[in-house]
Design a protein around this motif. Structure first.
Motif, PDB file in Angstrom:
ATOM      1  N   HIS A   2      30.870  10.596  -4.141  1.00 48.86           N
ATOM      2  CA  HIS A   2      32.210  10.972  -4.560  1.00 48.86           C
ATOM      3  C   HIS A   2      32.117  11.806  -5.830  1.00 48.86           C
ATOM      4  O   HIS A   2      31.361  11.478  -6.745  1.00 48.86           O
ATOM      5  CB  HIS A   2      33.054   9.728  -4.818  1.00 48.86           C
ATOM      6  N   GLU A   8      35.953   6.459  -4.348  1.00 49.16           N
ATOM      7  CA  GLU A   8      36.878   7.571  -4.166  1.00 49.16           C
ATOM      8  C   GLU A   8      37.986   7.546  -5.214  1.00 49.16           C
ATOM      9  O   GLU A   8      38.217   6.533  -5.883  1.00 49.16           O
ATOM     10  CB  GLU A   8      37.478   7.532  -2.763  1.00 49.16           C
ATOM     11  N   TYR A  44      39.407  15.945  -6.141  1.00 47.96           N
ATOM     12  CA  TYR A  44      38.460  14.934  -5.660  1.00 47.96           C
ATOM     13  C   TYR A  44      37.721  15.488  -4.445  1.00 47.96           C
ATOM     14  O   TYR A  44      38.310  16.070  -3.536  1.00 47.96           O
ATOM     15  CB  TYR A  44      39.196  13.655  -5.273  1.00 47.96           C
ATOM     16  N   ALA A  69      34.943  14.481  -1.386  1.00 49.79           N
ATOM     17  CA  ALA A  69      34.183  13.468  -0.646  1.00 49.79           C
ATOM     18  C   ALA A  69      33.009  14.178   0.016  1.00 49.79           C
ATOM     19  O   ALA A  69      33.194  15.100   0.806  1.00 49.79           O
ATOM     20  CB  ALA A  69      35.071  12.803   0.397  1.00 49.79           C
TER      21      ALA A  69
END
Length: 527
Positions: free
Chosen positions: A451, A501, A521, A523
């Motif tokens: 993450h 996350e 963010y 992933a």
């Protein structure tokens, strides 16, 4: 992993799969709904010519990575459908080459010397010595349609017996033909000159029915040999040509429909020699194709190069150790770039600098595309990623330079909408330790894993502390942090490697601070 084998192969191939730790399931008489149920959880499928691998079967196999063909012909496999679904198709073209070539030579002698006919009559008590006048191959012309692996081996053998060689193959160079002692010519010229015509092409829309009545008439009093694929020669026209004496004879090991219909006109003509698809039927060939198919299935499941893949980027096995670490790096760079990019992707460029630019990088580029297309709600991998790009009208370019900056090798992925773009660059530390070293012009040193949070902010005191505090308050632990800036007091970009996350509410909380320009963010390894 489950490997489903639906046509009989040599035990050596099955043993190879089991030794690699896979669960081998043989289902030789299963078809229809039962076959679709069997393949549902299979990672690999091995077939010969008996199993039809079509779109319907592939749709029933969501876990399938590879279809391995224990042999050379793949006309029973829908390669386009497999490619669309990200399934590798690989054959074993070398395992039975020698056997197929030797059978072709045997068939040439059998038909030229009437061996099967004389044998049958002698077994019936007839001494028919005066009824057969054979032909020698010495000083005759062998016309070869298809100068691939098998065609080349036949050329070597019959050329060594004194035959002149003339070949039709649009996909072979004159220099290679010269090495074999063969003259390249157009098909009509080959037919006009050949005393023996031997066929060694795959069955494709272009080759189906390639040799019909008009072509057979050009051969005159010659012989036709087909140990390649049924359907290339018009069987009814061939039977008529031999029966009428237009041709001296023919020898066939393959047929448009197999098993051959007992009512086939081929069986009514004494000068036509037929065998039931025996070209690859030697003990050595069966073992070779079985182990070759097994090895390729094992390689695909292990994310290693599949040397005989027909629809996937490949790399020479000896070069693979040098290229392999960049495959994952390129995919990750592509994933980062597309997640950071706000526009509609119109083009993708993959740039190679330094030592990596000296390698064959087709598989690396495909992996970069895989990363870019990861957000799509379709199964995308290195097999079908180039096709996905073409289907969506996305231009893909690849550039190389031997010059690099401070890094021995560098891979960059650039996504663009034609006006704006974003560039993500990566390299390897100590040979196999991937790092992201540049994002949109900012130098960073980020470990691309798990993450990540990428924050663009004004370079002011307390910003990094503020971000750390917000993450901590939301129970998100920081594993690493990497900061880059343009100038003192200008804009900065910081990459945070995280253990979990980041929820949307946390992003909103960060962006409420006027010092934060954008927080995103990423992933990287969720499935």
């Amino acid at each position: 992993m489950k490997i489903l084998v639906t046509d009989p192969i040599a035990d050596a191939g099955l043993d190879r799969l089991r030794e690699a730790g896979h669960d081998v399931v043989t289902a030789y008489d299963v078809e229809g709904a039962d076959l679709r149920e069997q393949i549902r959880d299979a990672a690999g499928l091995i077939v010969r010519s008996g199993t039809k691998v079509d779109a319907e079967l592939l749709d029933a196999a969501p876990e399938l990575v590879i279809v391995g063909r224990a042999g050379i012909g793949v006309d029973n496999i829908d390669i386009d459908a497999a490619t669309e679904r990200g399934v590798i198709v690989a054959n074993a073209p070398e395992g039975n080459v020698r056997a197929a070539a030797e059978h072709t030579v045997a068939m040439a002698f059998a038909v030229a010397r009437s061996i099967p006919q004389a044998h049958a009559r002698l077994k019936d008590g007839e001494w028919a010595k005066g009824d057969y006048l054979g032909r020698e191959v010495n000083n005759k012309t062998l016309g070869i349609v298809g100068l691939g692996r098998v065609g080349q081996e036949v050329a070597k053998r019959l050329g060594a017996l004194g035959m002149d060689l003339v070949a039709y193959d649009p996909y072979i160079s004159e220099s290679r033909a010269d090495q074999l002692g063969a003259e390249l010519a157009e098909l009509d010229e080959v037919l006009d000159r050949a005393d023996f015509l031997t066929i060694h092409t795959p069955l494709t829309p272009e080759t189906e029915g390639l040799i019909g009545s008009e072509e057979l008439a050009r051969l005159g009093d010659g012989f036709v040999l087909n140990c390649a694929r049924g359907g290339i020669v018009d069987e009814a026209a061939l039977a008529a040509a031999v029966e009428e004496g237009t041709l001296a004879g023919a020898a066939l090991d393959v047929f448009a429909d197999e098993p051959l219909d007992p009512d086939s006109p081929l069986l009514d003509v004494d000068e036509i020699v037929v065998t039931p698809h025996l070209g690859a039927s030697t003990e050595a060939a069966q073992e070779n194709v079985a182990t070759s198919a097994a090895d390729q299935v094992i390689a695909a499941i292990n994310d290693e190069p599949v040397v005989n893949a027909l629809n996937a980027p490949s790399v020479d096995r000896s070069a693979f150790p040098r290229v392999r670490p960049y495959i994952g790096l390129a995919e990750t760079a592509g994933r980062i770039a597309v997640q950071l990019f706000d526009g509609r992707v119109n083009s993708v460029e993959v740039e190679y600098a330094g030592d990596i630019a000296e390698e064959e990088v087709e598989i690396v580029t495909a992996s970069a595309l895989k990363g870019v297309f990861r957000p799509l709600e379709v199964r995308v991998n290195a097999v079908n990623a180039p096709g996905v790009a073409e289907e969506r009208g996305i231009d893909v370019t690849e550039s190389k330079t031997s010059q690099s900056d401070v890094f021995q090798s560098r891979v960059s992925v650039v996504v663009s909408d034609g006006e704006e773009d974003i560039r993500v660059c990566g390299t390897l530390f100590a040979g196999d330790d991937p790092r992201i070293v540049q994002i949109d012009g900012y130098r960073v040193d980020a470990i691309p894993h798990g993450h990540m949070l990428v924050a663009r902010n004004h370079d002011k005191p307390g910003v990094i502390g503020f971000i750390g505090t917000v993450l901590g308050e939301n129970n998100v632990n920081i594993a690493g942090m990497y900061n880059g800036r343009e100038t003192i007091g200008g804009e900065a970009l910081t990459v945070y490697s995280l253990d979990s996350e980041v929820p949307d509410e946390l992003i909103e909380q960060l962006e409420e601070d006027e010092r934060i320009i954008r927080a995103q963010y990423l992933a990287l390894n969720n499935e």
